[in-house]
Design a protein around this motif. Structure first.
Motif, PDB file in Angstrom:
ATOM      1  N   TRP A 147       3.412   1.805 -11.162  1.00  0.00           N
ATOM      2  CA  TRP A 147       2.349   1.990 -10.083  1.00  0.00           C
ATOM      3  C   TRP A 147       2.786   2.683  -8.834  1.00  0.00           C
ATOM      4  O   TRP A 147       1.647   2.122  -7.678  1.00  0.00           O
ATOM      5  CB  TRP A 147       2.501   0.414 -10.029  1.00  0.00           C
ATOM      6  N   ALA A 149       3.296   5.271  -8.092  1.00  0.00           N
ATOM      7  CA  ALA A 149       3.145   6.525  -8.611  1.00  0.00           C
ATOM      8  C   ALA A 149       0.763   6.381  -8.563  1.00  0.00           C
ATOM      9  O   ALA A 149       0.773   7.488  -8.337  1.00  0.00           O
ATOM     10  CB  ALA A 149       4.003   7.228  -8.497  1.00  0.00           C
ATOM     11  N   ARG A 150       0.835   5.268  -9.083  1.00  0.00           N
ATOM     12  CA  ARG A 150      -0.664   5.205  -9.904  1.00  0.00           C
ATOM     13  C   ARG A 150      -0.794   3.793  -9.270  1.00  0.00           C
ATOM     14  O   ARG A 150      -2.016   3.046 -10.033  1.00  0.00           O
ATOM     15  CB  ARG A 150      -0.772   5.104 -10.826  1.00  0.00           C
ATOM     16  N   PRO A 151      -1.349   3.096  -7.637  1.00  0.00           N
ATOM     17  CA  PRO A 151      -1.906   2.452  -7.273  1.00  0.00           C
ATOM     18  C   PRO A 151      -3.268   1.877  -7.871  1.00  0.00           C
ATOM     19  O   PRO A 151      -3.567   0.588  -7.860  1.00  0.00           O
ATOM     20  CB  PRO A 151      -1.567   2.853  -5.773  1.00  0.00           C
ATOM     21  N   GLU A 152      -3.575   3.159  -8.936  1.00  0.00           N
ATOM     22  CA  GLU A 152      -5.037   2.306  -9.218  1.00  0.00           C
ATOM     23  C   GLU A 152      -4.869   1.144 -10.304  1.00  0.00           C
ATOM     24  O   GLU A 152      -5.511   0.869 -11.387  1.00  0.00           O
ATOM     25  CB  GLU A 152      -6.535   3.894  -9.766  1.00  0.00           C
ATOM     26  N   THR A 204      10.276   6.417  -5.993  1.00  0.00           N
ATOM     27  CA  THR A 204       9.060   6.987  -5.274  1.00  0.00           C
ATOM     28  C   THR A 204       8.520   6.134  -2.978  1.00  0.00           C
ATOM     29  O   THR A 204       9.759   5.330  -3.447  1.00  0.00           O
ATOM     30  CB  THR A 204       7.927   6.366  -6.021  1.00  0.00           C
ATOM     31  N   ASP A 236      -4.014   1.384  -0.482  1.00  0.00           N
ATOM     32  CA  ASP A 236      -3.918   2.002  -0.855  1.00  0.00           C
ATOM     33  C   ASP A 236      -2.422   2.822  -1.688  1.00  0.00           C
ATOM     34  O   ASP A 236      -2.572   4.269  -2.496  1.00  0.00           O
ATOM     35  CB  ASP A 236      -5.138   2.402  -1.695  1.00  0.00           C
ATOM     36  N   GLY A 283      -1.904   4.659   0.304  1.00  0.00           N
ATOM     37  CA  GLY A 283      -2.541   6.890   0.368  1.00  0.00           C
ATOM     38  C   GLY A 283      -1.850   7.249   1.710  1.00  0.00           C
ATOM     39  O   GLY A 283      -0.889   7.528   2.069  1.00  0.00           O
ATOM     40  N   ASP A 298       4.820  11.311  -5.342  1.00  0.00           N
ATOM     41  CA  ASP A 298       4.207  10.726  -4.725  1.00  0.00           C
ATOM     42  C   ASP A 298       2.262  10.336  -4.879  1.00  0.00           C
ATOM     43  O   ASP A 298       1.634  11.077  -4.998  1.00  0.00           O
ATOM     44  CB  ASP A 298       4.003  10.380  -2.998  1.00  0.00           C
ATOM     45  N   PRO A 299       1.954   8.694  -4.147  1.00  0.00           N
ATOM     46  CA  PRO A 299       0.212   8.034  -4.651  1.00  0.00           C
ATOM     47  C   PRO A 299      -0.960   9.327  -3.853  1.00  0.00           C
ATOM     48  O   PRO A 299      -1.348   9.281  -4.682  1.00  0.00           O
ATOM     49  CB  PRO A 299       0.626   6.987  -4.013  1.00  0.00           C
TER      50      PRO A 299
END
Length: 416
Positions: A81, A83-86, A155, A163, A165, A202-203
């Motif tokens: 999550w 690295a992929r907050p979506e 990460t 987010d 980002g 990194d996201p």
């Protein structure tokens, strides 16, 4: 060169900064460690010079606020999550917003005095814990580079941004504008002691990471004779790290007692690695379980065949550096991250959340770590890869180059 290091509001975060700070000092540079007042004693115990800044903002009270309860409660978030907050749901995103608000509160408490000290001392470069956002503010105030320094998480989790980002949250920008400093969106780069095999991307847009070898830094301690004596049985270390005091203050850590009972009678030498406060709360342990209070993990873990722990980065990376297979039993979402990466690398095991408190599962997992040579082989490969990463002494050159590339301001040149 004058290097200003900035640590976060708990002494455990300081330990990741100490090897690079000492490397700078050993290279002949001037080093200061700016820290919230409760952390100043930990700085001086490390042999470095502390500069207390700001005030105690009662981090425990901030941590225990209602909107952060899910962060300190049992459970798992989606794998990867950070690295992929979506992958996160609305409730989990709200927790990240609360985390950011907590970090902004700590940074505000440090900001004014830290900036004042930076303007007085005129450092050539600033290195700060990745959560110590006030460090970037201080660097911007005196026009020098800022480098974040992670503590070994897989990460760089940028909770100060929307987010995770690239766009800073308004609270992050206000840390600068409230002190009349031109905002920056973050440090120039990060020193990252997490080995590449365990990292997540990194996201947001890629940021420059400077790999630095993880050097275990456990603070002061004494190595008892039994640690280095020959053993007739495999030694297994069980520890909950300092996180046990955060998640269950005043009670014996469930991880310690549960794992001790699960491993008793399996022909192992079981060592519970704790601090003095935890040792005083342990009772009713099985026979032949040793309680080791205050023994440096960097000395104990290389003598072990396996380690059972909570997923903290300090324990996880110290064990990885020693080439020891790991059983990770995370009790909160953030500490599952290292367990997932170790499992994927073959150097550890991570039971499903609903089974990790089962004594049979713990015992069988430890026996699997000991009996299946693939885990030890993967752990050895990970350790060898970590030794190939440039050391803190070698990475001082990165800071020297950054400092020399920055045009000296008249005030800073005069101070130097």
């Amino acid at each position: 060169m004058r290097a200003l290091f900035v640590t976060w509001a708990e002494p455990t975060h300081l330990l990741s900064l100490v090897p690079l700070a000492w490397a700078c000092q050993a290279a002949g540079h001037e080093v200061r460690i700016a820290a919230p007042p409760p952390c100043a004693a930990a700085v001086t115990r490390s042999g470095l010079t502390a500069v207390p800044v700001g005030r105690d903002v009662a981090v425990d009270q901030i941590r225990n606020r209602a909107d952060l309860v899910p962060w300190r409660s049992p459970g798992r978030w989606p794998e990867g999550w950070a690295a992929r907050p979506e992958l996160l749901d609305a409730g989990q995103r709200a927790v990240l917003a609360a985390l950011a608000d907590k970090q902004f509160a700590v940074a505000r408490a440090m900001g004014a005095e830290l900036v004042a000290f930076a303007r007085h001392w005129r450092p050539d470069v600033v290195v700060h814990d990745t959560l110590a956002y006030a460090g970037t503010v201080a660097a911007a105030a005196v026009g020098v580079p800022a480098y974040g320094h992670t503590w070994g998480s897989a990460t760089v989790m940028r909770v100060e941004n929307e987010d995770l980002g690239a766009r800073p949250l308004p609270g992050h920008t206000r840390l600068f504008t409230d002190l009349d400093v031109e905002p920056r969106d973050g440090p120039t780069a990060w020193f990252d002691p997490c080995p590449p095999a365990l990292r997540l991307p990194d996201p947001g847009p890629p940021r420059h990471r400077v790999g630095v070898r993880y050097i275990p830094c456990n603070g002061r301690g004494v190595v008892p004779r039994w640690v280095v004596e020959e053993r007739s049985r495999p030694r297994v270390c069980v520890t909950a790290g300092v996180s046990a005091a955060k998640t269950g203050p005043g009670a014996p850590p469930d991880l310690l007692t549960g794992a001790a009972h699960a491993l008793a009678g399996r022909g192992l030498e079981v060592v519970l690695a704790v601090d003095a406060a935890q040792a005083g709360r342990l009772a009713g342990l099985p026979d032949r379980v040793r309680v080791a209070a205050g023994v440096p993990m960097s000395e104990l873990l290389p003598t072990c065949a396996a380690v059972v722990h909570h997923g903290g980065s300090g324990t996880g990376l110290t064990a990885a550096a020693a080439g020891v297979p790991q059983l990770v039993l995370p009790r909160i979402p953030v500490t599952a991250e290292i367990g997932e990466r170790l499992r994927n690398a073959g150097a550890g095991l991570l039971p499903p959340p609903e089974r990790q408190a089962d004594p049979a599962v713990i015992g069988e997992a430890v026996e699997a770590l000991l009996d299946d040579p693939r885990h030890a082989q993967a752990a050895a490969r990970l350790s060898a890869a970590m030794r190939r990463v440039p050391s803190p002494a070698e990475r001082v050159a990165v800071l020297e180059a950054a400092a020399s590339a920055t045009p000296a301001e008249p005030g800073r040149a005069a101070a130097a």
